[in-house]
Scaffold this motif. Structure first.
Motif, short mmCIF file in Angstrom:
data_model
loop_
_atom_site.label_atom_id
_atom_site.label_comp_id
_atom_site.label_asym_id
_atom_site.label_seq_id
_atom_site.Cartn_x
_atom_site.Cartn_y
_atom_site.Cartn_z
N GLU A 38 0.62 -1.25 0.15
CA GLU A 38 -0.08 0.05 -0.11
C GLU A 38 0.87 1.18 -0.25
N ALA A 39 1.83 1.25 0.62
CA ALA A 39 2.93 2.42 0.64
C ALA A 39 3.74 2.42 -0.50
N HIS A 41 6.30 0.37 -1.03
CA HIS A 41 7.83 0.15 -0.64
C HIS A 41 8.45 -1.21 -1.26
N ASP A 137 13.23 2.70 9.10
CA ASP A 137 11.81 2.57 8.46
C ASP A 137 11.46 1.08 8.12
N LEU A 141 8.21 -0.43 9.81
CA LEU A 141 7.03 -1.53 9.09
C LEU A 141 6.66 -2.58 9.73
#
Length: 156
Positions: A38-39, A41, A137, A141
């Protein structure tokens, strides 16, 4: 650095599982993967216990180098029974460089991104790891995924 140590210790006290088996690993891994997708990544996500990978996702854009980072971060968690970010913060606040001292070998990466799967009354049974973002990060997550997973499980 002391504030960071306190925050990371609090996360480990709060994010404790009632049970954890292969089915839990699959649900947790897919939850973390969904957050990462969704991000947007580009990360690898891994949940393992010693000798066995329970979940693995390689999202588009990661490199083969992420496998090495995942294994090395997870090795820290499984040896120290604390998140790789917490181990890093504790050592840094004490002025210790484990690489320079030779204390930990090349099979360990003391940097954020791997978090212990701790079962109440049992202890650390696995490590959940991300690699592909900046270290903290990666850590965030995994923590966000565990927090969301535990909230869902408690609501059932």
């Amino acid at each position: 650095m002391t504030d960071l140590v306190t925050v990371l210790e609090r996360q480990e006290q709060e994010l404790v599982f009632g049970a954890f088996d292969h089915a839990h690993a699959w649900r947790l891994g897919t939850r973390i993967t969904a957050i990462a997708q969704e991000a947007g990544h580009k990360v690898g996500i891994d949940i393992r216990r010693p000798g066995l990978i329970l979940f693995r996702a390689a999202l588009p854009g990661i490199t083969p180098d992420q496998e090495s980072w995942i294994a090395r971060k997870a090795a820290v968690v499984l040896r120290m029974e604390a998140s790789s970010a917490l181990v890093d913060a504790r050592l840094s606040s004490a002025g210790i460089d484990p690489v320079a001292t030779g204390w930990l070998g090349a099979e360990y990466a003391v940097t954020g991104g791997s978090f212990p799967i701790r079962v109440r009354g049992v202890g650390v049974v696995a490590a959940a790891t991300a690699s592909g973002l900046a270290s903290m990060d990666d850590h965030d997550l995994i923590v966000d995924g565990i927090r969301a997973y535990l909230a869902d499980e408690d609501g059932k």
